[in-house]
Design a protein around this motif. Structure first.
Motif, PDB file in Angstrom:
ATOM      1  N   SER A  42      -5.476 -16.296  -7.862  1.00  0.00           N
ATOM      2  CA  SER A  42      -5.901 -15.136  -7.092  1.00  0.00           C
ATOM      3  C   SER A  42      -4.766 -14.142  -6.957  1.00  0.00           C
ATOM      4  O   SER A  42      -3.604 -14.515  -6.807  1.00  0.00           O
ATOM      5  CB  SER A  42      -6.362 -15.581  -5.697  1.00  0.00           C
ATOM      6  N   GLY A  43      -5.119 -12.854  -7.020  1.00  0.00           N
ATOM      7  CA  GLY A  43      -4.150 -11.782  -6.840  1.00  0.00           C
ATOM      8  C   GLY A  43      -4.861 -10.449  -6.795  1.00  0.00           C
ATOM      9  O   GLY A  43      -6.059 -10.362  -7.084  1.00  0.00           O
ATOM     10  N   ARG A  44      -4.119  -9.403  -6.453  1.00  0.00           N
ATOM     11  CA  ARG A  44      -4.742  -8.082  -6.292  1.00  0.00           C
ATOM     12  C   ARG A  44      -4.605  -7.187  -7.519  1.00  0.00           C
ATOM     13  O   ARG A  44      -5.331  -6.210  -7.647  1.00  0.00           O
ATOM     14  CB  ARG A  44      -4.143  -7.385  -5.071  1.00  0.00           C
ATOM     15  N   ASP A  45      -3.669  -7.507  -8.406  1.00  0.00           N
ATOM     16  CA  ASP A  45      -3.357  -6.646  -9.549  1.00  0.00           C
ATOM     17  C   ASP A  45      -3.946  -7.250 -10.818  1.00  0.00           C
ATOM     18  O   ASP A  45      -3.473  -8.274 -11.309  1.00  0.00           O
ATOM     19  CB  ASP A  45      -1.836  -6.509  -9.675  1.00  0.00           C
ATOM     20  N   GLU A  46      -4.973  -6.614 -11.349  1.00  0.00           N
ATOM     21  CA  GLU A  46      -5.680  -7.178 -12.498  1.00  0.00           C
ATOM     22  C   GLU A  46      -4.792  -7.272 -13.735  1.00  0.00           C
ATOM     23  O   GLU A  46      -4.822  -8.274 -14.463  1.00  0.00           O
ATOM     24  CB  GLU A  46      -6.922  -6.340 -12.815  1.00  0.00           C
ATOM     25  N   ALA A  47      -3.982  -6.240 -13.988  1.00  0.00           N
ATOM     26  CA  ALA A  47      -3.100  -6.264 -15.162  1.00  0.00           C
ATOM     27  C   ALA A  47      -2.044  -7.351 -15.028  1.00  0.00           C
ATOM     28  O   ALA A  47      -1.742  -8.080 -15.980  1.00  0.00           O
ATOM     29  CB  ALA A  47      -2.437  -4.897 -15.345  1.00  0.00           C
ATOM     30  N   ALA A  48      -1.475  -7.481 -13.823  1.00  0.00           N
ATOM     31  CA  ALA A  48      -0.482  -8.525 -13.594  1.00  0.00           C
ATOM     32  C   ALA A  48      -1.114  -9.910 -13.697  1.00  0.00           C
ATOM     33  O   ALA A  48      -0.485 -10.862 -14.177  1.00  0.00           O
ATOM     34  CB  ALA A  48       0.165  -8.348 -12.222  1.00  0.00           C
ATOM     35  N   MET A  49      -2.364 -10.034 -13.270  1.00  0.00           N
ATOM     36  CA  MET A  49      -3.067 -11.310 -13.389  1.00  0.00           C
ATOM     37  C   MET A  49      -3.214 -11.717 -14.849  1.00  0.00           C
ATOM     38  O   MET A  49      -3.037 -12.888 -15.212  1.00  0.00           O
ATOM     39  CB  MET A  49      -4.442 -11.224 -12.727  1.00  0.00           C
ATOM     40  N   ALA A  50      -3.518 -10.737 -15.686  1.00  0.00           N
ATOM     41  CA  ALA A  50      -3.652 -11.022 -17.119  1.00  0.00           C
ATOM     42  C   ALA A  50      -2.336 -11.544 -17.687  1.00  0.00           C
ATOM     43  O   ALA A  50      -2.330 -12.445 -18.543  1.00  0.00           O
ATOM     44  CB  ALA A  50      -4.101  -9.766 -17.860  1.00  0.00           C
TER      45      ALA A  50
END
Length: 265
Positions: A42-50
């Motif tokens: 889980s996290g708020r930043d979609e690019a960072a999650m990728a």
């Protein structure tokens, strides 16, 4: 770094890691990937999650054994979705790592009361909210919870009063919940890091020059003569989550290079 474990399979244990897009949360996700866990991140930043997902895959975890939930865990619907999505996909939760958190700096006299609300919402309320949703599933697996606190919980530091308050609350929550869940076989512990090289201080408003000076000062404020690395905290998180700590609950494990022991002379 600990030795790697066998690759994860469809029967592997499942770890939920919040704040998985950076810092300690990302390091924890990688540690559990190396140890052969299936992951719900889980996290708020979609690019960072990728980028975190790719790093976990590079560590040997198949993409089909990773699932993600992008959103703000302060929202009840996001917290509920994280738990539901995890159980729908993997049928279980064995470990919950509450790593999401923020830091707000500045003297109380100059602070806006909304800063206090925001820090408590992220560092305490959202943790309690998500944990409540996960508890029934952790009871069924006799799982574990690891909260990412700070040496700022048991220790007082000027200029970060709201952060210290939030981590002290998280420490108390850890110990109280450990007593509540012990009869169900669920263990609850926390790690209390010292200064760790992450982006949290820059996000609080430090310039690059201030941050460099802060890390340099850490050589004097930590007994071991340096600040810490996220991987070192991730190792401690894994220890508390794993069977290696099977008789440990309600504990605050300081991973602080001796920071909490230091007294000016």
């Amino acid at each position: 770094m600990s030795s790697e474990s066998p690759p994860a399979t469809d029967d592997s244990l499942v770890a939920v890691v919040t704040g998985a897009t950076s810092g300690i949360g990302k390091a924890a996700a990688l540690q559990f990937a190396r140890k052969g866990y299936r992951l719900s991140l889980s996290g708020r930043d979609e690019a960072a999650m990728a980028r975190t997902v790719k790093a976990c895959m590079d560590a040997g975890l198949s993409q089909r054994l990773i699932t993600t939930t992008v959103g703000d865990l302060r929202e009840e619907s996001i917290a509920q979705e994280l738990v539901k999505h995890t159980v729908d996909k993997f049928k279980r939760i064995d470990v919950l790592v509450n790593s999401a958190g923020i830091l707000v700096s500045g003297p109380v006299e100059e602070a806006n009361i909304s800063d206090l609300d925001r820090v408590l919402d992220v560092n305490v309320r959202s943790v309690v909210q998500l944990t409540r949703f996960a508890i029934p599933h952790l009871k069924s697996t006799k799982g574990t919870i690891v909260n990412v606190s700070s040496i700022a919980g048991p220790c007082a530091f000027p200029g970060v009063s709201f952060y210290c308050m939030s981590k002290a609350a998280l420490d108390s929550f850890t110990k109280c919940l450990a007593l509540e869940l012990a009869p169900a076989g669920v263990r609850v512990n926390a790690v209390n890091p010292g200064v760790i090289v992450t982006d949290v201080h820059r996000r609080s408003g430090m310039t690059d020059e201030q941050y460099t000076a802060f890390l340099e000062k850490g050589k004097q404020t930590h007994a071991l003569g340096r600040v810490g690395l996220a991987d070192e905290v991730a190792e401690a998180i894994y220890f508390l989550a794993s069977s290696s700590s099977s008789f440990t609950t309600g504990q605050l494990l300081t991973v602080d290079g001796g920071r909490g022991l230091m007294t000016p002379r």
